[in-house]
Design an enzyme around this catalytic site. Structure first.
Site, PDB file in Angstrom:
ATOM      1  N   CYS A  52      -3.671   3.405   9.327  1.00  0.00           N
ATOM      2  CA  CYS A  52      -3.906   3.940   8.151  1.00  0.00           C
ATOM      3  C   CYS A  52      -5.768   4.107   8.141  1.00  0.00           C
ATOM      4  CB  CYS A  52      -3.657   2.771   7.020  1.00  0.00           C
ATOM      5  SG  CYS A  52      -4.309   1.226   7.273  1.00  0.00           S
TER       6      CYS A  52
ATOM      7  N   HIS B 206       0.878  -1.077  -0.114  1.00  0.00           N
ATOM      8  CA  HIS B 206       0.152  -0.057  -0.018  1.00  0.00           C
ATOM      9  C   HIS B 206       0.886   1.452  -0.075  1.00  0.00           C
ATOM     10  CE1 HIS B 206      -3.393   2.273   0.522  1.00  0.00           C
ATOM     11  NE2 HIS B 206      -3.948   2.092   1.610  1.00  0.00           N
TER      12      HIS B 206
ATOM     13  N   ASP C  30      -2.763  -1.732  12.236  1.00  0.00           N
ATOM     14  CA  ASP C  30      -3.410  -1.922  11.310  1.00  0.00           C
ATOM     15  C   ASP C  30      -4.650  -2.943  11.764  1.00  0.00           C
ATOM     16  OD1 ASP C  30      -4.788  -1.705   8.995  1.00  0.00           O
ATOM     17  OD2 ASP C  30      -3.371  -2.703   7.694  1.00  0.00           O
TER      18      ASP C  30
ATOM     19  N   GLN D 143      -0.167   4.818   1.030  1.00  0.00           N
ATOM     20  CA  GLN D 143      -0.648   5.060   2.368  1.00  0.00           C
ATOM     21  C   GLN D 143       0.639   5.443   3.036  1.00  0.00           C
ATOM     22  OE1 GLN D 143      -3.767   4.466   4.070  1.00  0.00           O
ATOM     23  NE2 GLN D 143      -2.316   5.670   5.668  1.00  0.00           N
TER      24      GLN D 143
ATOM     25  N   ARG E  24      -3.311  11.697   3.000  1.00  0.00           N
ATOM     26  CA  ARG E  24      -3.459  10.853   1.764  1.00  0.00           C
ATOM     27  C   ARG E  24      -3.585  11.907   0.480  1.00  0.00           C
ATOM     28  NH1 ARG E  24      -5.243   5.690   2.003  1.00  0.00           N
ATOM     29  NH2 ARG E  24      -4.583   5.775  -0.193  1.00  0.00           N
TER      30      ARG E  24
HETATM   31  N1   CP Z   1      -6.274   3.438   4.337  1.00  0.00           N
HETATM   32  C1   CP Z   1      -6.952   3.254   3.486  1.00  0.00           C
HETATM   33  O1   CP Z   1      -6.488   2.835   2.175  1.00  0.00           O
HETATM   34  O2   CP Z   1      -8.230   3.488   3.500  1.00  0.00           O
HETATM   35  P1   CP Z   1      -9.497   3.046   2.437  1.00  0.00           P
HETATM   36  O3   CP Z   1      -9.601   1.462   2.292  1.00  0.00           O
HETATM   37  O4   CP Z   1     -10.644   3.685   2.932  1.00  0.00           O
HETATM   38  O5   CP Z   1      -9.232   3.642   1.158  1.00  0.00           O
HETATM   39  N1  NVA Z   2      -4.610  -3.863   5.492  1.00  0.00           N
HETATM   40  C1  NVA Z   2      -5.657  -3.381   5.182  1.00  0.00           C
HETATM   41  C2  NVA Z   2      -5.601  -1.784   4.942  1.00  0.00           C
HETATM   42  C3  NVA Z   2      -6.795  -1.321   4.491  1.00  0.00           C
HETATM   43  C4  NVA Z   2      -6.615   0.185   4.052  1.00  0.00           C
HETATM   44  C5  NVA Z   2      -6.472  -4.305   4.014  1.00  0.00           C
HETATM   45  O1  NVA Z   2      -5.678  -4.700   3.208  1.00  0.00           O
HETATM   46  O2  NVA Z   2      -7.749  -4.379   4.211  1.00  0.00           O
END
Ligand code: CP
Ligand code: NVA
Length: 308
Positions: free
Chosen positions: A266, A136, A227, A139, A294
């Site tokens: 996040c 990600h 997370d 993020q 973001r």
């Molecule tokens: N942190 C993040 O990516 O949030 P969303 O899943 O809401 O985009």
């Molecule tokens: N680790 C989480 C992050 C969400 C923004 C997922 O992948 O669902």
């Protein structure tokens, strides 16, 4: 110029990453107090369009990229992958070839990281990873911007990741070498980060230490990061909650970090699971600045991708 994809932090040069954060700081400061829908002075991406494809749910990524393009003077087109022919078997490659004829860049939130890589190999426009099962990167650019705003000097800082060694953890690992921070990762044995990600950080000269307890990982840390215990696509919810329960971030755990340590997450968060309400809603928590950033970080990512 080679096409500039933003699919993983480890693929970029340290000076490019630094430049993205510097530009994000500048752009955020330049529009402080403005109505959010007013374009930036100069509207750097005027006339440019971003397509966004979502295979998974999103709040922050969707709205922040949409507002990012508006503030940069550009446009967005948004679709759930399930509503596209992609959802009934059209290939990733052909989708990439077609969208490359319509828009100037694509952001993808994908179930399979390989699909983002395949898309980027075929596309003739920049591709941005808006989260995959493996990473990600957007993020983490926002998170690093947030830490700098709150006075953390990244070079030499001690960051601690606690919980599941997941996609967000991987992107923090990818950022350790280029930004010069060390990362302590505390996970149960079965939830350790992938060897592949550990190899990347080690190969690039980044500092990582792995621990099997949360307390050992956060010892003396400047920043504690959590997370969700159940990421999108994870099937074994009750097993995960049981295994990861001892890795919840609460006040007792934060007390083992350095005095004044910050807390990152996040979002979306699950109070009482991976973090206590006291910590996430308390004075050390930077989570809503992270969410706001973001927008600012991605504006700089978009400009870097398009060279504008
Ligand atoms: N942190 C993040 O990516 O949030 P969303 O899943 O809401 O985009
Ligand atoms: N680790 C989480 C992050 C969400 C923004 C997922 O992948 O669902």
């Amino acid at each position: 110029m080679a096409i500039r994809h933003f699919t993983d932090i480890w693929k970029l040069q340290a000076e490019d990453l630094r430049g993205i954060l510097d530009q994000a700081h500048q752009m955020k400061a330049a529009r402080a107090g403005w109505p959010r829908g007013r374009p930036d002075a100069g509207a750097a991406l005027s006339g440019h369009s971003l397509a966004m494809l979502f295979e998974k749910n999103s709040t922050r990524t969707r709205f922040s990229f949409d507002m990012a393009m508006r503030q940069l003077g550009g446009e967005t087109l948004i679709a759930a992958a399930s509503e596209m022919q992609l959802g009934r078997g059209e290939s990733v490659e052909d989708t990439a070839r077609v969208l490359s004829r319509y828009v100037d860049a694509v952001m993808i939130r994908a179930n399979r990281h390989e699909d983002i890589e395949t898309f980027a190999e075929v596309a003739t426009i920049p591709v941005i990873n808006g989260l995959s099962d493996r990473s990600h990167p957007c993020q983490i650019m926002a998170d690093l911007l947030t830490l700098e705003e709150h006075g953390v000097t990244l070079k030499g800082a001690r960051l601690a990741w606690v919980g599941d060694g997941n996609n967000v953890c991987a992107s923090f690992m990818h950022a350790a070498a280029p930004f010069g921070f060390s990362l302590a990762v505390g996970t149960p044995t079965d939830y350790q980060p992938a060897d592949w990600d550990v190899d990347i950080i080690t190969h690039q000269g980044g500092q990582i230490e792995q621990f099997s307890s949360a307390e050992a990982a956060v010892d003396g840390a400047d920043v504690v990061i959590a997370d969700t215990f159940i990421s999108m696509g994870d099937a074994d919810a009750s097993q995960r909650l049981a295994d990861l329960g001892p890795f919840r971030v609460d006040e007792a755990l934060m007390a083992k970090a350095a005095p004044g340590a910050k807390f990152l997450h996040c979002l979306p968060a699950h109070r009482g699971e991976e973090v206590s309400a006291e910590v996430i809603d308390g004075p050390r928590s930077l989570v809503f600045d992270e969410a706001e950033n973001r927008l600012h970080a991605q504006k700089a990512v978009l400009r870097w991708c398009l060279g504008l």
